[in-house]
Design an enzyme around this catalytic site. Structure first.
Site, PDB file in Angstrom:
ATOM      1  N   SER A 181     -11.036  -0.472   3.250  1.00 22.11           N
ATOM      2  CA  SER A 181     -10.190  -0.860   4.387  1.00 22.11           C
ATOM      3  C   SER A 181      -9.528   0.378   4.984  1.00 22.11           C
ATOM      4  CB  SER A 181      -9.120  -1.850   3.934  1.00 22.11           C
ATOM      5  OG  SER A 181      -9.720  -3.027   3.446  1.00 22.11           O
ATOM      6  N   GLU A 209      -4.881   3.821   6.579  1.00 25.68           N
ATOM      7  CA  GLU A 209      -4.612   3.738   5.149  1.00 25.68           C
ATOM      8  C   GLU A 209      -5.002   5.002   4.385  1.00 25.68           C
ATOM      9  OE1 GLU A 209      -5.620   0.669   1.516  1.00 25.68           O
ATOM     10  OE2 GLU A 209      -5.260  -0.102   3.513  1.00 25.68           O
ATOM     11  N   ARG A 267       0.833  -1.212   0.000  1.00 25.75           N
ATOM     12  CA  ARG A 267       0.000   0.000   0.000  1.00 25.75           C
ATOM     13  C   ARG A 267       0.865   1.259   0.000  1.00 25.75           C
ATOM     14  NH1 ARG A 267      -2.326  -3.778  -0.981  1.00 25.75           N
ATOM     15  NH2 ARG A 267      -4.307  -4.566  -0.189  1.00 25.75           N
TER      16      ARG A 267
END
Length: 339
Positions: free
Chosen positions: A239, A335, A166
């Site tokens: 998420s 995130e 990520r």
């Protein structure tokens, strides 16, 4: 200049959390010329430039004192085709899932596991988006980005993007590079990734014995629809926390205490823990405080039930992080980009 500037514009329609925040200035760019015009306008007004794609990886906690530029460029083209590998290019403003579906319609494999991920093509490399065993880096060829400092265009290879979990060079150097178009190396002969149990299970339930890339896309889409809330119905950014990486020793200590721990050994010797499991085990699944909450079916997804503010969402996230740190000794990383 051809750009249409709007002042004090609500960004609620432009972020999937559906959070209220206002942009000092707002415009959309449909091509490279308009991107450069937006940079000039931001400098002229003495404002930073904030680039938006689909707004699916963003947590707005305040009004944005910037010129907000929404990438609205469109276009998909085949650059090379040797009969097996196809090099396909898409403009940064192309919505991600329709682009994936377009490649499948062309008979190309590689992106099927990344179906139904919200956002745009240009934002995908920044996060190195991934799902069900595949990441952008696995099918990435190159991209073209504008250097905001020099105004020069630069092409980046996969190695130069420095992709991580990520993560990428563009995320680490936020504010310097503006991605304009991305190229993918896709295949005519599928190399399907079916390692994740839910995908195999869905295919088996549907009686699919010899799956095609389109079958895998349908499986992934069905699983995502079942587990994840639709941002058009319930505000969310997918998420919310990254799956944390811990040492093998820490993972083993946790497994002794929690035999049902979900963990994945990594090639570098670390272990990736399932953040969703940690949150569910800690009792956060289905938690709600006013209009800020945790989804009832997926603990990894924070949701806005209607009128939550960005500050309320961030406050909930911080309470969760502190709880997980205290219970498991594991630090969770948010995130989405927090502004």
């Amino acid at each position: 200049m051809s750009l249409q500037l709007q002042e004090n514009l609500s960004l609620k329609p432009y972020n999937t959390f559906a959070l209220e925040a206002r942009a000092r200035l707002f415009t959309e760019a449909h091509d490279d010329v308009e991107v450069r015009e937006a940079l000039a306008l931001a400098a002229e007004h003495g404002l930073p430039l904030l680039v938006l794609g689909g707004g699916s990886n963003l947590l707005l906690t305040r009004d944005v004192e910037a010129l907000v530029l929404r990438m609205a460029s469109r276009g998909v083209r085949v650059l090379a085709d040797d009969g097996e590998q196809v090099l396909i290019e898409a403009e940064a403003g192309e919505p991600w899932h329709p682009f994936v579906q377009h490649t499948l319609a062309l008979g190309l494999a590689g992106l099927e596991n990344l179906s139904l991920i919200p956002g745009t093509v240009g934002a995908a490399p920044m996060q190195n988006i991934g799902a069900y065993g595949v990441e952008i880096k696995d099918v990435f060829a190159s991209l073209v980005a504008l250097d905001r400092q020099s105004g020069a265009l630069r092409e980046f290879s996969r190695e130069e993007c420095a992709f991580g979990y990520r993560d990428s060079l563009f995320k680490r150097q936020a504010g310097r590079w503006l991605i304009l178009r991305v190229r993918f190396a896709l295949q005519r002969t599928p190399r399907l990734h079916l390692d994740y149990g839910p995908v195999r299970q869905w295919l088996a339930e549907q009686g699919v014995i010899s799956p095609t890339p389109l079958d895998v896309s349908r499986a992934v889409s069905a699983i995502r629809r079942e587990k994840l809330p639709d941002p058009a119905v319930l505000g969310n950014a997918g998420s919310f926390f990254k799956n944390p990486l811990v040492s093998t020793e820490q993972a083993e200590r946790l497994r002794i205490q929690y035999p049902d721990l979900i963990a994945y050994p990594q090639t570098d010797g670390n272990v990736k823990l399932a953040a969703g499991w940690l949150l569910e085990r800690a009792g956060w699944k289905g938690y709600r405080d006013g209009d800020a909450g945790v989804h009832r079916l997926q603990a990894l997804v924070l949701v806005n039930y209607g009128q939550a503010s960005g500050r309320q969402m961030l406050g909930l996230a911080q309470r969760i992080r502190e709880d997980i740190e205290g219970r498991f000794g594991v630090s969770l990383e948010i995130e989405p980009s927090v502004i």
